[in-house]
Scaffold this motif. Structure first.
Motif, PDB file in Angstrom:
ATOM      1  N   UNK A   9      30.374  73.086  76.977  1.00 20.16           N
ATOM      2  CA  UNK A   9      29.672  74.476  76.480  1.00 20.16           C
ATOM      3  C   UNK A   9      30.251  75.078  75.526  1.00 20.16           C
ATOM      4  N   UNK A  10      30.022  76.361  75.200  1.00 15.81           N
ATOM      5  CA  UNK A  10      30.725  77.248  74.256  1.00 15.81           C
ATOM      6  C   UNK A  10      31.117  78.627  75.118  1.00 15.81           C
ATOM      7  N   UNK A  11      32.424  78.963  75.258  1.00 11.93           N
ATOM      8  CA  UNK A  11      32.734  80.146  76.034  1.00 11.93           C
ATOM      9  C   UNK A  11      32.724  81.145  74.977  1.00 11.93           C
ATOM     10  N   UNK A  12      32.141  82.564  75.154  1.00 10.22           N
ATOM     11  CA  UNK A  12      32.061  83.481  74.140  1.00 10.22           C
ATOM     12  C   UNK A  12      33.113  84.672  74.570  1.00 10.22           C
ATOM     13  N   UNK A  13      33.985  85.214  73.876  1.00 10.70           N
ATOM     14  CA  UNK A  13      34.861  86.217  74.133  1.00 10.70           C
ATOM     15  C   UNK A  13      34.594  87.286  73.544  1.00 10.70           C
ATOM     16  N   UNK A  26      33.691  82.402  69.871  1.00 10.24           N
ATOM     17  CA  UNK A  26      33.251  81.237  70.572  1.00 10.24           C
ATOM     18  C   UNK A  26      34.127  80.247  70.423  1.00 10.24           C
ATOM     19  N   UNK A  27      34.546  79.498  71.564  1.00  9.04           N
ATOM     20  CA  UNK A  27      35.471  78.765  71.990  1.00  9.04           C
ATOM     21  C   UNK A  27      34.882  77.445  72.724  1.00  9.04           C
ATOM     22  N   UNK A  28      35.105  76.111  72.184  1.00  5.44           N
ATOM     23  CA  UNK A  28      34.714  75.147  72.961  1.00  5.44           C
ATOM     24  C   UNK A  28      35.295  75.319  74.727  1.00  5.44           C
ATOM     25  N   UNK A  29      34.271  74.869  75.563  1.00  6.93           N
ATOM     26  CA  UNK A  29      34.919  74.931  76.929  1.00  6.93           C
ATOM     27  C   UNK A  29      33.849  74.295  77.862  1.00  6.93           C
ATOM     28  N   UNK A  30      33.861  74.602  78.942  1.00  6.46           N
ATOM     29  CA  UNK A  30      33.140  74.148  80.227  1.00  6.46           C
ATOM     30  C   UNK A  30      34.540  73.289  81.211  1.00  6.46           C
ATOM     31  N   UNK A  83      24.888  75.200  75.911  1.00  7.69           N
ATOM     32  CA  UNK A  83      24.864  76.581  76.613  1.00  7.69           C
ATOM     33  C   UNK A  83      25.975  77.176  76.225  1.00  7.69           C
ATOM     34  N   UNK A  84      25.814  78.652  76.368  1.00  9.76           N
ATOM     35  CA  UNK A  84      26.723  79.547  75.684  1.00  9.76           C
ATOM     36  C   UNK A  84      26.855  80.444  77.271  1.00  9.76           C
ATOM     37  N   UNK A  85      28.335  80.601  77.414  1.00  7.70           N
ATOM     38  CA  UNK A  85      28.955  81.509  78.641  1.00  7.70           C
ATOM     39  C   UNK A  85      29.742  82.545  78.149  1.00  7.70           C
ATOM     40  N   UNK A  92      43.847  91.873  84.887  1.00  4.43           N
ATOM     41  CA  UNK A  92      44.802  90.986  85.293  1.00  4.43           C
ATOM     42  C   UNK A  92      44.791  89.528  84.810  1.00  4.43           C
ATOM     43  N   UNK A  93      43.562  89.535  84.062  1.00  5.71           N
ATOM     44  CA  UNK A  93      43.325  88.343  82.912  1.00  5.71           C
ATOM     45  C   UNK A  93      42.376  87.230  83.825  1.00  5.71           C
ATOM     46  N   UNK A  94      41.859  87.732  84.884  1.00  5.42           N
ATOM     47  CA  UNK A  94      40.856  86.834  85.655  1.00  5.42           C
ATOM     48  C   UNK A  94      39.692  87.025  85.361  1.00  5.42           C
ATOM     49  N   UNK A  95      39.031  85.877  84.717  1.00  7.68           N
ATOM     50  CA  UNK A  95      37.512  85.939  84.006  1.00  7.68           C
ATOM     51  C   UNK A  95      36.325  85.932  84.922  1.00  7.68           C
ATOM     52  N   UNK A  96      35.301  86.515  84.415  1.00  8.15           N
ATOM     53  CA  UNK A  96      34.053  86.426  85.396  1.00  8.15           C
ATOM     54  C   UNK A  96      33.189  85.759  84.084  1.00  8.15           C
ATOM     55  N   UNK A  97      32.306  84.648  84.570  1.00  3.04           N
ATOM     56  CA  UNK A  97      31.299  84.058  83.722  1.00  3.04           C
ATOM     57  C   UNK A  97      29.867  84.390  83.570  1.00  3.04           C
TER      58      UNK A  97
END
Length: 311
Positions: A9-13, A26-30, A83-85, A92-97
């Motif tokens: 999917x794509x991670x969206x920051x 948007x960066x490739x991810x999953x 899908x986009x996330x 602290x750099x901890x992600x929520x998706x």
């Protein structure tokens, strides 16, 4: 060959906040996508089994996997959207998706697609949210077909913001444990699913269910791992200046699988026979790899030479 199964999917920051919105990237991810690339970068070219859309995002995902050396011969190419996330990082750099999608390409994989996966695969890795939503039927069918033929690796990678039904995750873990040879789970996943259960206690539960090697990553507290023969061993965390932890768990699992594969130990029999020194060497390699990912933004997994330079 290691076959990695699940979502791409794509991670969206949010790069910046503007007066009336956000500047996004948007960066490739999953998680499985990251793991497959991690394996390739660490010297073990894998195959990817997951739905890759024919839209512009899906084409980019496929091109990235192929460029990194991942075999796409068994990946379906459905017409559904990618899908986009969104990825929200705390201090602290901890992600929520948060997932944006429903009838998306990664879910459009059926039991008929299982025939695409070679029966002589060395290992099958499953995990993340595709084990609690479709294509869970296809992935379960694949695990059932390959149990006893391939090493089965599992990382639940719990994301309650994507699938909020906690019981769905608990059922997935319960189904997988008796079928899993190598389990990787985080202490956060354990706390989310089994409040009050300590990581050591969960390792004992997993080993009792039939897992050969159970590993719990505990962030700054290091790593715990156990086998029926060795009991539980502990390894301290690798010191690192954390930029963010996106992809850290995927890196750890990719590095662990790659180390075992490159040392001829990616079989159930080899895991059963692990000695403490060998297990610590494997965990050290995986921890160093994960630390490198934490030192840079996003899921930018390290290459073999980078990890070996830290040992």
């Amino acid at each position: 060959m290691i076959v990695v199964c699940g979502e791409a999917l794509f991670d969206v920051f949010a790069d910046d906040e503007t007066g009336n919105g956000y500047a996004l990237s948007a960066k490739v991810g999953g998680s499985p996508f990251n793991l497959a690339i991690g394996l390739a970068r660490l010297g073990v070219p894998p195959a990817f089994f997951g739905g890759l859309s024919t839209d512009m995002f899906g084409r980019k995902l496929a091109a990235t996997l192929e460029r990194e050396g991942v075999d796409l011969g068994c990946s379906p190419r459905p017409a559904g959207a990618t899908a986009l996330v969104t990825v929200d990082l705390d201090a602290r750099g901890v992600p929520t998706y948060q997932l944006y999608g429903g009838s998306t390409a990664e879910r459009d994989v059926g039991t008929g697609d299982v025939a695409r996966v070679p029966e002589d695969a060395q290992a099958i890795h499953v995990g993340s949210y595709c084990m609690v939503v479709e294509p869970v039927a296809a992935l379960r069918a694949l695990v059932a077909r390959q149990q006893g033929r391939s090493l089965i690796a599992f990382d639940p990678n719990v994301r309650l913001t994507i699938e909020p039904d906690r019981n769905a995750w608990i059922r997935a873990v319960a189904w997988m444990l008796p079928r899993t040879d190598l389990l990787k789970i985080s202490d956060e996943d354990i706390a989310a699913l089994y409040p009050g259960t300590a990581p050591r206690e969960f390792i004992e539960i997993a080993l009792g269910a039939g897992v050969a090697l159970a590993v719990v990553t505990c962030g700054a507290e290091g790593v715990l791992a156990g086998t029926p023969a060795l009991g539980i061993v502990q390894l301290p965390a690798t010191p690192v200046d954390v930029v963010d932890t996106v992809g850290a768990g995927d890196t750890f699992q990719a590095a662990l699988l790659s180390w075992l594969s490159r040392h001829g130990l990616l079989t159930r029999a080899a895991l059963d026979a692990l000695d403490a020194r060998t297990l610590r060497a494997a965990l050290t390699f995986a921890s160093r790899a994960a630390a490198i990912t934490c030192s840079r933004r996003g899921a930018d997994l390290p290459r073999l030479a980078e990890v070996e330079a830290t040992l």
